[in-house]
Write a protein that holds these residues in place. Structure first.
Motif, PDB file in Angstrom:
ATOM      1  N   PRO A  49       0.904  -1.214  -0.082  1.00  0.00           N
ATOM      2  CA  PRO A  49       0.062  -0.070   0.119  1.00  0.00           C
ATOM      3  C   PRO A  49       0.935   1.105   0.167  1.00  0.00           C
ATOM      4  O   PRO A  49       0.457   2.233  -0.532  1.00  0.00           O
ATOM      5  N   THR A  70      -4.947   8.262   2.197  1.00  0.00           N
ATOM      6  CA  THR A  70      -5.311   7.599   3.132  1.00  0.00           C
ATOM      7  C   THR A  70      -6.305   6.272   2.884  1.00  0.00           C
ATOM      8  O   THR A  70      -6.227   5.076   3.158  1.00  0.00           O
ATOM      9  N   ALA A  71      -7.353   6.570   2.137  1.00  0.00           N
ATOM     10  CA  ALA A  71      -8.577   5.681   1.679  1.00  0.00           C
ATOM     11  C   ALA A  71      -7.767   4.636   0.657  1.00  0.00           C
ATOM     12  O   ALA A  71      -8.288   3.339   0.659  1.00  0.00           O
ATOM     13  N   ILE A  73      -4.766   3.626   0.446  1.00  0.00           N
ATOM     14  CA  ILE A  73      -3.780   2.763   1.105  1.00  0.00           C
ATOM     15  C   ILE A  73      -4.505   1.641   2.155  1.00  0.00           C
ATOM     16  O   ILE A  73      -4.228   0.507   1.892  1.00  0.00           O
ATOM     17  N   ALA A  74      -5.630   2.105   2.595  1.00  0.00           N
ATOM     18  CA  ALA A  74      -6.540   1.005   3.173  1.00  0.00           C
ATOM     19  C   ALA A  74      -7.231  -0.010   2.200  1.00  0.00           C
ATOM     20  O   ALA A  74      -7.175  -1.115   2.433  1.00  0.00           O
ATOM     21  N   LYS A  75      -7.443   0.463   1.069  1.00  0.00           N
ATOM     22  CA  LYS A  75      -8.175  -0.534   0.004  1.00  0.00           C
ATOM     23  C   LYS A  75      -6.966  -1.422  -0.369  1.00  0.00           C
ATOM     24  O   LYS A  75      -7.200  -2.614  -0.662  1.00  0.00           O
ATOM     25  N   ALA A  77      -4.226  -2.319   0.993  1.00  0.00           N
ATOM     26  CA  ALA A  77      -3.867  -3.224   2.183  1.00  0.00           C
ATOM     27  C   ALA A  77      -4.794  -4.438   2.229  1.00  0.00           C
ATOM     28  O   ALA A  77      -4.402  -5.511   1.996  1.00  0.00           O
ATOM     29  N   VAL A  78      -6.204  -4.234   2.165  1.00  0.00           N
ATOM     30  CA  VAL A  78      -7.102  -5.429   2.152  1.00  0.00           C
ATOM     31  C   VAL A  78      -7.079  -6.212   0.898  1.00  0.00           C
ATOM     32  O   VAL A  78      -7.189  -7.539   1.141  1.00  0.00           O
ATOM     33  N   SER A 268     -10.109  -3.807  11.862  1.00  0.00           N
ATOM     34  CA  SER A 268     -10.343  -3.042  10.737  1.00  0.00           C
ATOM     35  C   SER A 268     -11.492  -3.535   9.858  1.00  0.00           C
ATOM     36  O   SER A 268     -11.387  -5.038   9.561  1.00  0.00           O
ATOM     37  N   ASN A 271     -12.268  -3.320   2.894  1.00  0.00           N
ATOM     38  CA  ASN A 271     -12.805  -2.491   1.837  1.00  0.00           C
ATOM     39  C   ASN A 271     -12.630  -3.337   0.814  1.00  0.00           C
ATOM     40  O   ASN A 271     -11.369  -3.214   0.339  1.00  0.00           O
ATOM     41  N   ALA A 386      -5.447  -6.217  10.292  1.00  0.00           N
ATOM     42  CA  ALA A 386      -4.354  -5.594   9.624  1.00  0.00           C
ATOM     43  C   ALA A 386      -3.339  -4.845  10.537  1.00  0.00           C
ATOM     44  O   ALA A 386      -2.283  -4.995  10.343  1.00  0.00           O
ATOM     45  N   PRO A 387      -4.070  -4.032  11.510  1.00  0.00           N
ATOM     46  CA  PRO A 387      -2.905  -3.436  12.464  1.00  0.00           C
ATOM     47  C   PRO A 387      -2.171  -4.429  13.232  1.00  0.00           C
ATOM     48  O   PRO A 387      -1.226  -4.119  13.563  1.00  0.00           O
TER      49      PRO A 387
END
Length: 488
Positions: A49, A70-71, A73-75, A77-78, A268, A271, A386-387
């Protein structure tokens, strides 16, 4: 009183399906091996990410659209964890081989920094899907396996040894034990910071390495896993007390990639918006047919031979290769790997490929696909936790890579260094992998030099026809940069 002859107990389902006993392993060893592999490559859920999720494409948008990194990176990662989990489980169930897959480092950076600026991210992912489809067709027609089997056995050994050095180099570099000097002049790398080991993170790496080597030498079961877990706990304690922080230009003694601190949120919400975000032929409109074809060729050749080298090295380390140096179920391994490339593009997280970090699980005792299933399940769990992945810093995981590098290096005795026709290609293969930070470059140099030496010594007829073809392709691969500049 009558007595009945003893009846041998039937193997359980797992043992029978994965042939665990036949390969000299046990279920606990496979589980430990799968966990170790996950811990040594879980960094990809954090790193991918940061590489592709923070780069804007030609439209000025981040991966997944929008202007919020930020959004993005989160997508990423998942989706990275999802594809790695599904494909790694598929490798275990279909090919029964202790090999894990995830987004390929190098290719993701190439796509993010060299390709994204020329087209939309969806267009770039279309290139990856095309590359995966082409490789799958080459596998199904038998071409990819035929190329693999045409490679002389001693060159396959050299590939394993080179990857051993490469994986050890990755370990010491990621841990900050070896670094690029800050000064522009001087040696290209040095020990620690300024030639000395400074900072708590490097100490954690040293402690972890000493512990793993000690436990391994004492033949303690789970040596690598124990070493990683202990080093991680120590890292968390050290960070809590000293507040070292992340490694930056102003804080060179900080932690690499992730800071080992307990997260505020343990879970988390996944997404999955990135799934299906690709445009199969959009790149042809953006950069032209010739440039698009060259890009697909570059991606394809890197994926093609990275996997060949990786599965050879893993098979050798696990003592699973046959007399010709081929691993079991080679065709199935290659099919799953080809599907992984296309799947990564279809999920918009870049091409997925086999990870040499799987060797750490093999070093822990993994010999079957059950280990891959365990690793894959861990990746799926990482989608919602993920954290927790950030709890294991480079410095705690990379000591395993150094030990595994040593184990793979021991295969060098299988190379006849008195035969110059093999010795020089083997030498180039071994040294160029770590020196160029590329498995493909090392394999290419070995293949081309092998054919060249056979020709200059009047033994061209001894070269397998496919070695001629592949060597010619590698010549094009090495010339792809200037060729692309000339064509455009």
């Amino acid at each position: 009183m009558s007595t009945r002859p003893a009846v041998a107990s039937r193997p359980g389902f797992l043992d029978s399906f994965f042939k665990i006993t036949d390969r000299g392993s046990t279920v606990p060893r496979e589980i430990r091996g799968g966990l170790v592999t996950f811990f040594t490559m879980a960094y990809i859920v954090v790193l991918n990410p940061l590489i592709i999720g923070t780069v804007k494409d030609s439209t000025g948008q981040y991966v997944g659209g929008g202007t919020d990194p930020t959004a993005s990176i989160a997508k990423v990662a998942v989706a990275t964890a999802l594809i790695a989990g599904v494909i790694t489980i598929l490798m275990g169930l279909v090919a029964n081989f202790p090999l894990a897959l995830a987004t390929g480092l190098g290719l993701n950076a190439f796509l993010a920094y060299s390709i994204a600026s020329k087209m939309t991210w969806a267009d770039a992912m279309g290139l990856v899907v095309l590359e995966g489809i082409i490789i799958l067709l080459l596998v199904l027609t038998g071409f990819r396996r035929a190329v693999f089997e045409a490679v002389p056995r001693q060159l396959k050994v050299a590939i394993s040894v080179g990857i051993g050095l490469f994986i050890a180099f990755i370990g010491v570099i990621d841990a900050g034990f070896v670094r690029r000097p800050a000064a522009p002049t001087g040696p290209p790398v040095e020990l620690g910071i300024g030639g000395s080991l400074r900072g708590w993170p490097v100490l954690i790496f040293v402690v972890g390495l000493v512990l793993i080597v000690t436990l391994y030498a004492r033949k303690v079961k789970g040596a690598i896993l124990i070493g990683i877990l202990v080093a991680t706990v120590l890292a968390i304690v050290v960070e809590a007390i000293t507040d070292v922080g992340a490694r930056t230009a102003d804080n060179p003694g900080g932690w690499g990639l992730s800071v080992p601190a307990l997260p505020d949120n343990w879970f988390s919400k996944p997404n999955l918006d990135l799934l299906g975000e690709f445009n199969l032929f959009g790149s042809f409109e953006q950069v032209g047919v010739v440039s698009a074809i060259l890009l697909v060729f570059t991606l394809m050749l890197a994926d093609f031979f990275d996997t060949m080298g990786t599965m050879t090295a893993i098979g050798a380390e696990a003592n699973l290769l046959d007399a010709d140096g081929n691993p079991p179920n080679a065709q199935r391994i290659l099919i799953v790997d080809s599907v992984a490339a296309a799947a990564g593009g279809a999920a918009s997280v870049s091409s997925n490929t086999s990870y040499i970090e799987s060797a750490s699980g093999v070093g822990e005792g993994a010999r079957t696909g059950l280990a891959s299933v365990v690793t894959g399940i861990c990746f799926l769990i990482a989608m919602v936790v993920a954290p927790l992945v950030t709890l294991v810093p480079y410095e705690a995981a990379t000591p395993a890579l150094v030990l595994v590098g040593f184990l793979m290096m021991t295969q060098v005795k299988g190379i006849d260094f008195d035969d110059i026709e093999v010795a020089i290609p083997a030498f180039l293969t071994i040294i160029l992998m770590p020196f160029t930070y590329s498995i493909t470059a090392g394999i290419g140099a070995g293949f081309v030099s092998y054919v060249l030496l056979k020709v200059v010594r009047g033994k061209a007829r001894q070269v397998h026809p496919l070695m001629w073809v592949v060597s010619a392709l590698f010549v094009v691969y090495f010339a792809i940069g200037p060729l692309g500049d000339w064509l455009t």
